[in-house]
Design an enzyme around this catalytic site. Structure first.
Site, PDB file in Angstrom:
ATOM      1  N   CYS A   1       0.838  -1.202   0.000  1.00  0.00           N
ATOM      2  CA  CYS A   1       0.000   0.000   0.000  1.00  0.00           C
ATOM      3  C   CYS A   1       0.874   1.254   0.000  1.00  0.00           C
ATOM      4  O   CYS A   1       1.485   1.578  -1.015  1.00  0.00           O
ATOM      5  CB  CYS A   1      -0.977  -0.031   1.170  1.00  0.00           C
ATOM      6  SG  CYS A   1      -2.364   1.130   0.979  1.00  0.00           S
TER       7      CYS A   1
ATOM      8  N   HIS B   1      -3.584  -5.266   0.118  1.00  0.00           N
ATOM      9  CA  HIS B   1      -3.092  -5.768   1.405  1.00  0.00           C
ATOM     10  C   HIS B   1      -3.099  -7.299   1.409  1.00  0.00           C
ATOM     11  O   HIS B   1      -4.054  -7.918   1.901  1.00  0.00           O
ATOM     12  CB  HIS B   1      -3.964  -5.238   2.546  1.00  0.00           C
ATOM     13  CG  HIS B   1      -3.797  -3.783   2.813  1.00  0.00           C
ATOM     14  ND1 HIS B   1      -2.975  -3.288   3.807  1.00  0.00           N
ATOM     15  CD2 HIS B   1      -4.329  -2.695   2.190  1.00  0.00           C
ATOM     16  CE1 HIS B   1      -3.017  -1.970   3.798  1.00  0.00           C
ATOM     17  NE2 HIS B   1      -3.827  -1.580   2.820  1.00  0.00           N
TER      18      HIS B   1
ATOM     19  N   GLU C   1      -1.558  -9.322   3.268  1.00  0.00           N
ATOM     20  CA  GLU C   1      -1.500  -9.890   4.621  1.00  0.00           C
ATOM     21  C   GLU C   1      -2.880 -10.260   5.147  1.00  0.00           C
ATOM     22  O   GLU C   1      -3.014 -11.110   6.041  1.00  0.00           O
ATOM     23  CB  GLU C   1      -0.817  -8.910   5.584  1.00  0.00           C
ATOM     24  CG  GLU C   1      -1.619  -7.690   5.981  1.00  0.00           C
ATOM     25  CD  GLU C   1      -1.505  -6.520   5.015  1.00  0.00           C
ATOM     26  OE1 GLU C   1      -1.849  -5.386   5.404  1.00  0.00           O
ATOM     27  OE2 GLU C   1      -1.070  -6.733   3.867  1.00  0.00           O
TER      28      GLU C   1
END
Length: 569
Positions: free
Chosen positions: A390, A516, A518
């Site tokens: 990001c 993102h 994750e």
């Protein structure tokens, strides 16, 4: 396998102190019940007045976990997804702020027929309706609800009253309460003390709730005598006193609870019968890889703005646990404060000694940006594996513009609205947005990958879907000079307009993503980008170790010394 006629409710509350791990307990129990063939969902209720955590500081709340449908939620939902391998949604997280907002909106529309709107019954009824919402709409056997906060907090009382009423209405075979408490170990006396747990249960009883099961967190295992004592003074069967002592990794918690037979006690109390034995072979193997990695360990540096509070990067840190296990290494995390790198005398080589990869983390605002850019420059010039997420990806494009494309004043309009080279700019549909809460580009969006790119190599497919949380994007005006200087735009939106992934071909691993990743890494499904990044860092680390053996050595790379004009002010 006979399904229960009604959805069974489990409420998890916490006492004595905060941060005991209600989220991990809820996720672990959910995973055990799912492994027995039950259909399980988990939801989190937070007592704060914010509508959602989207505008809250990471220092106060930790990371904001984004779901596929674009909800900005509590970080505990990340634990739910990682443990259960089930996606959560907007309805999986409720705040007291949203409850009050809904009640006030109804009052303004005249839905209460001129009545005096009060906490009882109106707010409580709203909570009860929301508590049952997921059970009505989902294809479920068991719904676990974690109540945020600590017993004794004023703001949690409406949630507890709603739970009390629901148990009275549904019956004890359809709803139970698991209360998580703390049993401290006093070193001076060399013993565990149960009094805090007794007082916590007493406070819960004052709300009209008798806990059905007690889970006791402790530094050391609970003896049978301690369990008997807790059960006797807290009015629960000693078989319903579950010990949960400290362990090396949170992923051992389901195995500890299985050994304590928590899932069997829950099923017995809720009348759930004839379900299969859990198969946790994969989970045990995963924990073994985490605790005893075959190929040793490596260190990854996470450069961020909120490094004093690791919970701000919770999903990133857990993704490295997954990726480490899939690569048979332990990933040690070194948190790097971005602002520290803004000084002219900062020694990158010393700070990054032993670091095998650098991840520049997400964030907002201009604080620490120049430090992030300098870390990226060092990683690019020294051929150290780099991963930007990001804001980290946006900083990578700024660094590339300044130091490779010779666009010296390049910046993002988030940090400098009058920058000469706005390589990162506000998305077009965001330019008229005034409110901050819930207005970013949120949730899951598709991305097309470029064949032959590193991104395609790790994903092994053309179309992916990833979760987003941003307002700014790469400015397509600058695509040509970037490509001419070696930047590859390897992932874009299906219409080709929004840049999702950038990478460098002539680098060991240099990848930046607007989304993102994750948020989608799970125990049984490590995210391919994290796996690939750790794999590259492992190769870099082991290669350095080979070079350090006492053999004929090549000339060392020159030390990194940025020019003054490149440093942040």
């Amino acid at each position: 396998m006979a399904r229960p006629k009604n959805v069974k409710h489990i409420f998890v509350t916490g006492g004595v102190i905060s941060s005991l791990g209600k989220g991990i307990l809820s996720a672990s129990l959910g995973m055990l019940l799912k492994s027995r063939g039950l259909r399980v969902a988990i939801q989190k209720y937070d007592p704060y007045i914010n509508v959602d955590p989207g505008t809250m500081s990471p220092y106060q709340h930790g990371e904001v976990y984004v779901t596929d449908d674009g909800a900005e939620t509590d970080l505990d939902l990340g634990h739910y997804e990682r443990f259960l391998d089930e996606s959560t949604s907007q309805s999986s997280n409720l705040t007291m702020g949203r409850v009050y907002k809904s009640v006030i909106d109804k009052e303004r529309r005249g839905e209460y027929l001129g009545g005096t709107v009060q906490v009882v019954p109106h707010v409580i009824d709203e909570i009860k309706d929301r508590m049952a919402e997921l059970a009505k709409n989902g294809n479920l056997d068991v719904l676990i609800t974690e109540i945020g906060g600590t017993i004794g907090d004023i703001e949690s009382l409406p949630f507890l009253e709603a739970m009390r009423q629901m148990k009275l209405e549904m019956g004890e075979r359809n709803l139970l309460n698991i209360h998580l408490t703390f049993v401290p170990y006093i070193k001076a006396a060399s013993e565990l003390k149960t009094k805090p747990t007794q007082h916590s249960v007493k406070m819960l009883l004052e709300t009209g709730i008798q806990p059905d099961i007690l889970v006791c967190r402790s530094e050391k295992p609970l003896s049978r005598e301690i369990k008997n004592k807790v059960g006797h003074f807290c009015n629960v069967n000693d078989l319903d006193v579950i010990g949960l002592n400290d362990c090396d990794t949170i992923y051992e918690v389901p195995l500890m609870l299985l050994k304590e037979k928590l899932d069997l006690r829950v099923m017995k109390k809720l009348g759930l019968k004839k379900f299969k034995e859990p198969n946790l072979i994969y989970w045990r193997e995963f924990c073994d890889k985490v605790n005893h990695p075959r190929d040793g360990e490596i260190t990854i540096g996470i450069c961020g703005k909120y490094t004093e509070y690791p919970d701000a990067y919770k999903s990133i840190i857990e993704s490295f646990v997954h990726a480490g296990a899939s690569n048979n290494v332990r990933v040690n995390i070194r948190l790097l404060k971005a602002e520290d790198a803004e000084g002219k005398t900062f020694d990158f080589a010393k700070e990054l000694e032993g670091v095998s990869g650098i991840l520049v983390a997400p964030g907002f605002g201009d604080r620490g940006i120049e430090g992030k850019i300098q870390y990226i420059r060092y990683a690019r010039e020294q051929n150290i594996p780099f991963f930007g997420i990001c804001l980290g990806m946006q900083c990578a494009t700024i660094e590339f513009a300044r130091n490779v494309c010779n666009l010296q004043e390049a910046n993002s309009t988030e940090f400098n609205k009058r920058t000469r080279y706005p390589v990162i700019d506000l998305m077009e549909h965001q330019k008229k947005v005034k409110e901050k809460g819930g207005t970013m580009r949120l949730g899951s969006y598709p991305c097309i990958l470029r064949e032959g790119s590193r991104a395609y190599a790790v994903y092994q497919k053309f179309l992916i879907n990833e979760r987003h949380r941003h307002r700014y994007e790469f400015n397509n005006t600058f695509r040509k000079p970037f490509e001419e200087n070696g930047m590859i735009f390897s992932g874009t939106s299906p219409n080709g307009e929004l840049v999702e992934i950038v990478e460098l071909a002539n680098h060991r691993w240099f990848v930046g993503v607007q989304f993102h990743p994750e948020l989608k890494s799970r125990v049984q499904k490590v995210h391919p980008l994290f796996h690939g990044f750790v794999e590259a860092a492992k190769e870099y680390s082991f290669g350095k170790r080979q070079m350090e053996l006492p053999v004929e050595r090549s000339a060392e790379m020159p030390s990194f010394m940025p020019a003054e004009s490149d440093m942040g002010q």
